[in-house]
Each structure stands twice: as structure tokens, then as C-alpha cells.
Write a protein that holds these residues in place. Sequence first.
Motif, PDB file in Angstrom:
ATOM      1  N   GLN A   1       0.675  -1.261   0.082  1.00  0.00           N
ATOM      2  CA  GLN A   1      -0.115   0.141   0.118  1.00  0.00           C
ATOM      3  C   GLN A   1       0.849   1.278   0.043  1.00  0.00           C
ATOM      4  O   GLN A   1       0.311   2.262  -0.286  1.00  0.00           O
ATOM      5  N   ILE A   2       2.007   1.140   0.413  1.00  0.00           N
ATOM      6  CA  ILE A   2       2.895   2.267   0.422  1.00  0.00           C
ATOM      7  C   ILE A   2       2.831   3.003  -1.083  1.00  0.00           C
ATOM      8  O   ILE A   2       2.700   4.195  -1.387  1.00  0.00           O
ATOM      9  N   PRO A   3       3.285   2.146  -2.096  1.00  0.00           N
ATOM     10  CA  PRO A   3       3.329   2.619  -3.353  1.00  0.00           C
ATOM     11  C   PRO A   3       1.959   3.165  -3.790  1.00  0.00           C
ATOM     12  O   PRO A   3       1.916   3.861  -4.699  1.00  0.00           O
ATOM     13  N   LEU A   4       0.757   2.497  -3.186  1.00  0.00           N
ATOM     14  CA  LEU A   4      -0.519   2.976  -3.390  1.00  0.00           C
ATOM     15  C   LEU A   4      -0.815   4.392  -3.227  1.00  0.00           C
ATOM     16  O   LEU A   4      -1.708   5.034  -3.737  1.00  0.00           O
ATOM     17  N   CYS A   5      -0.031   4.877  -2.396  1.00  0.00           N
ATOM     18  CA  CYS A   5      -0.123   6.385  -2.052  1.00  0.00           C
ATOM     19  C   CYS A   5       0.274   7.418  -3.136  1.00  0.00           C
ATOM     20  O   CYS A   5       0.043   8.730  -3.047  1.00  0.00           O
ATOM     21  N   ARG A   6       0.770   6.642  -4.025  1.00  0.00           N
ATOM     22  CA  ARG A   6       1.188   7.295  -5.176  1.00  0.00           C
ATOM     23  C   ARG A   6       0.499   7.077  -6.180  1.00  0.00           C
ATOM     24  O   ARG A   6       1.020   7.397  -7.535  1.00  0.00           O
ATOM     25  N   CYS A   7      -0.679   6.238  -6.233  1.00  0.00           N
ATOM     26  CA  CYS A   7      -1.527   5.746  -7.300  1.00  0.00           C
ATOM     27  C   CYS A   7      -1.951   7.215  -8.017  1.00  0.00           C
ATOM     28  O   CYS A   7      -2.109   8.344  -7.442  1.00  0.00           O
TER      29      CYS A   7
ATOM     30  N   GLN B   1      -2.809 -10.961 -14.859  1.00  0.00           N
ATOM     31  CA  GLN B   1      -3.356 -10.353 -16.077  1.00  0.00           C
ATOM     32  C   GLN B   1      -3.562  -8.784 -16.270  1.00  0.00           C
ATOM     33  O   GLN B   1      -3.581  -8.401 -17.295  1.00  0.00           O
ATOM     34  N   HIS B   2      -3.498  -8.248 -14.950  1.00  0.00           N
ATOM     35  CA  HIS B   2      -3.875  -6.725 -14.954  1.00  0.00           C
ATOM     36  C   HIS B   2      -2.422  -6.048 -14.462  1.00  0.00           C
ATOM     37  O   HIS B   2      -2.569  -4.712 -15.094  1.00  0.00           O
ATOM     38  N   SER B   3      -1.452  -6.638 -14.427  1.00  0.00           N
ATOM     39  CA  SER B   3      -0.309  -5.675 -13.929  1.00  0.00           C
ATOM     40  C   SER B   3       0.169  -4.745 -15.121  1.00  0.00           C
ATOM     41  O   SER B   3       0.411  -3.552 -14.781  1.00  0.00           O
ATOM     42  N   ASP B   4       0.385  -5.292 -16.140  1.00  0.00           N
ATOM     43  CA  ASP B   4       0.968  -4.287 -17.387  1.00  0.00           C
ATOM     44  C   ASP B   4       0.311  -3.193 -17.580  1.00  0.00           C
ATOM     45  O   ASP B   4       0.864  -1.976 -17.462  1.00  0.00           O
ATOM     46  N   GLN B   5      -1.047  -3.140 -17.493  1.00  0.00           N
ATOM     47  CA  GLN B   5      -1.930  -1.784 -17.827  1.00  0.00           C
ATOM     48  C   GLN B   5      -1.931  -1.126 -16.544  1.00  0.00           C
ATOM     49  O   GLN B   5      -1.740   0.149 -16.663  1.00  0.00           O
ATOM     50  N   SER B   6      -2.193  -1.740 -15.584  1.00  0.00           N
ATOM     51  CA  SER B   6      -2.133  -0.900 -14.301  1.00  0.00           C
ATOM     52  C   SER B   6      -0.952  -0.128 -13.917  1.00  0.00           C
ATOM     53  O   SER B   6      -0.853   0.772 -13.309  1.00  0.00           O
ATOM     54  N   MET B   7       0.268  -0.771 -14.500  1.00  0.00           N
ATOM     55  CA  MET B   7       1.514  -0.249 -14.116  1.00  0.00           C
ATOM     56  C   MET B   7       1.543   1.100 -15.184  1.00  0.00           C
ATOM     57  O   MET B   7       2.194   2.108 -14.965  1.00  0.00           O
ATOM     58  N   ALA B   8       1.059   0.704 -16.373  1.00  0.00           N
ATOM     59  CA  ALA B   8       1.159   1.836 -17.334  1.00  0.00           C
ATOM     60  C   ALA B   8       0.339   3.098 -16.816  1.00  0.00           C
ATOM     61  O   ALA B   8       0.805   4.314 -17.062  1.00  0.00           O
ATOM     62  N   TRP B   9      -0.575   2.793 -16.442  1.00  0.00           N
ATOM     63  CA  TRP B   9      -1.642   3.790 -15.635  1.00  0.00           C
ATOM     64  C   TRP B   9      -1.101   4.442 -14.215  1.00  0.00           C
ATOM     65  O   TRP B   9      -1.985   5.308 -13.613  1.00  0.00           O
ATOM     66  N   LYS B  10       0.177   3.713 -13.864  1.00  0.00           N
ATOM     67  CA  LYS B  10       0.461   4.207 -12.708  1.00  0.00           C
ATOM     68  C   LYS B  10      -0.659   4.015 -11.549  1.00  0.00           C
ATOM     69  O   LYS B  10      -0.623   5.041 -10.500  1.00  0.00           O
ATOM     70  N   ILE B  11      -1.311   2.940 -11.656  1.00  0.00           N
ATOM     71  CA  ILE B  11      -2.340   2.670 -10.354  1.00  0.00           C
ATOM     72  C   ILE B  11      -1.243   1.755  -9.448  1.00  0.00           C
ATOM     73  O   ILE B  11      -1.289   2.040  -8.519  1.00  0.00           O
ATOM     74  N   LYS B  12      -0.326   0.817 -10.142  1.00  0.00           N
ATOM     75  CA  LYS B  12       0.337  -0.162  -9.537  1.00  0.00           C
ATOM     76  C   LYS B  12       1.552   0.473 -10.022  1.00  0.00           C
ATOM     77  O   LYS B  12       1.909   1.013 -10.976  1.00  0.00           O
TER      78      LYS B  12
END
Length: 327
Positions: free
Chosen positions: A149-155, A219-230
Amino acid sequence: MYSQGLIGADGRTHETPEFLEAFQKRIDAEEKIEPNDAMPAGYRKTLVRQIGQHAHSEIVGMLPEGNWITRAPSLKRKAALLAKVQDEGGHGLYLYCAAETLGVSREEMTEELLSGKAKYSSIFNYPTLSWADIGTIGWLVDGAAIMNQIPLCRCSFGPYARAMIRVCKEESFHQRQGYEIVMTLAQGTPEQKAMAQDSLNRWWWPSLMMFGPHDADSQHSDQSMAWKIKRFSNDELRQKFIDATVPQAEYLGLTVPDPDLKWNEEKGGYDHGPIDWDEFWRVVKGHGPMARDRIKARKKAWDDGAWVREAALAHAQKRRARKMAAE
Ligand code: FAQ
């Protein structure tokens, strides 16, 4: 459904290549996306899915620990555990509110949880068999939650990122209270130390599974990382958690139940043994040891609370009508 009233009255997005490119530019420039901003439907859907699952996890996560409130070994332990479980209820509420800003209602999210459509973290499908489990949950489960969750503070989505700041502060307290319980047991009688070891044996692998499937199966990681959710992949966070936690277990004089665990000088981290992904997927698909009990308890709470929701609604309607009549 999710875009109701937020993108346009017709609920349509304008996903031309120009729109998507302009949105990605905002993400790349580290701008926060706010609820009324135009956003791709996939971005909205991903957030509703992740924040909704996160909210459900907090609320379902109250159950395994709630099981020990009446049996805490002292008044001090009971007060701390009560406060922790209450914090988790609060986290669930901030998260449901963050998801609601995307146009989905709490009722819809709850219906999805109760019907089995929406997931919650696999970890809360395991039973709390001893008091030591309360310490281990704080130490490992809150420890894993903080790492995630620490990285999610920068979501990139503002309401989720802001909710995470407070959540992480509280999780940090939870992690410490858990570690302190385990430390007390590990430094206690041989029986108490054995209880702590047994608990670590049962929670270690499920805690590693909290970070989600192996990167290759995510399945979701690549897109979520591109969108800086993850901001980090599942395996990256899992590795960070192992590297931070193994020295804590060593300090306690406890043994991590992984015979293949070995410091790798070259990579600057631990190598670990294979994770039982069959068990992970079984639990994720709703066949965990406590899955039925958890959903049954949530359904009972939702049904028992129906009159409160109805009364609150009737009260709000009455106030609105009174206000309109006075205008
Ligand atoms: N359990 O493509 P990915 C806490 C599902 S809060 C169940 O990698 P993603 C506080 C995933 O949803 C703990 N399902 O997915 C506390 C997807 O299925 P879908 C909760 C899981 O989203 C402490 C499919 O597998 N924390 O502990 C799990 O990119 C103590 C494919 O996976 C959060 O929710 C799992 N472990 O990454 C409370 C943090 N892992 O939706 C009480 C926010 C994966 O397509 C006491 N969430 N799945 O049907 C996240 O960071 C991400 O959603 C991940 C998964 C990392 C969990």
C-alpha cells in the motif's frame, strides 16, 4: 454503469487515440486524476475492481481477528485489538467512498461480494486458531499490506492515493502491535514460543500469496503499471516483503518455514522455495478453508443492517422534504 453522470450524461467516453494519448500524458506527468476528469472506461473499471476488492478485504479482514476480541489475554491486549479491528472498518469505509466517486454504489459493491463476483484478499480465508495468530496477522498480514500500500499512496487516482496515506499510518501501528505480541510469545515459555512458531508456519505462505499471482500470470499488472495505479509488480513487492521480514523472524528466534530460503549475495535479496499456486487459485476461487463462513457472516451483517439503511434513507428524505417546504 461505472461512468454514470461522470463523463457525460450519456455515460459515453471519447476514446479516440488522441483522447487516450492525452490521458496517458497526464499520467506520465504524474498528474492526479480526479473523479470528474475524463478517463478511459478501462481505467475506471480497473479502479472500481481494485478499490472495491481492497474495501471488501478490509471489512472481511475484521472477522478473523474479531474472533479473538473476547479471548484476548489482558485488558491492554483487548483494547489494542478492538482499536485495530475498528481501524480496519474505517479503512473499508474510506475505500468504499473512494470507489463511489467513480460512480458505483456501496450496495452494488456489496451485492457483488455476497454473490461471489467480487473478490477479497485470499489471506482472510484462513482460520485464527490461537492467540499467536493475532500477533502473526499484525506482523505478516499488515506487514504485507503496508508493502503493497505504500506505493498506492502515489497511485494516479487522487481519492485512492489520499485514502492510502492515512491507511498506511494506521497499518504501521498494526504491524508493530502484532510484532510485539509475537515477540512476547517468542521470549516467553517454551510452549508460548512453540505457539508463535506454529502460527508463523501456518501464515507464512498465505502471506506471500497476498501479493497476487506470479508476474507472468498477472493479467492486470502491465496495464495497471502503465496507468500508474500499481507502481511495482506482484513479484517485486513479494521480494521486498521477504527481504524485510526474514531478518525480523531471525531476531525473534523463529524459523521461516521454507527450507529453500537462502540469501543471494548477487541479487541482494533472498531466494525462496516454490509457492503453491494451486492452493492460491483454489482460495481465490472461493474454496478457502473459511470462505463460506466469511461470506455467511458478511451476509448476516448486511441483512441485519437493512433497517438501519432504510431508516437513514427515510430520515434524509424527511429532512430534504422539510427543507424544500421551508424554501
Ligand atoms: N486474493 O492480475 P492480478 C489488508 C486476483 S488489505 C484474492 O495480479 P491485480 C489490510 C485479482 O483480483 C489486503 N484475489 O491482479 C488488513 C485478479 O482477479 P480479477 C488487500 C487475488 O489487481 C490487514 C486475479 O487474481 N489489499 O490486508 C489476490 O493487478 C489485516 C489476477 O491478479 C489490496 O487489495 C489475492 N491475494 O493485483 C485488513 C491492495 N491476488 O479481479 C485486516 C490493493 C490477485 O481479475 C487485517 N490491491 N487476485 O477477478 C492490489 O494491490 C492488487 O489488486 C493485487 C492484485 C496486488 C492484490
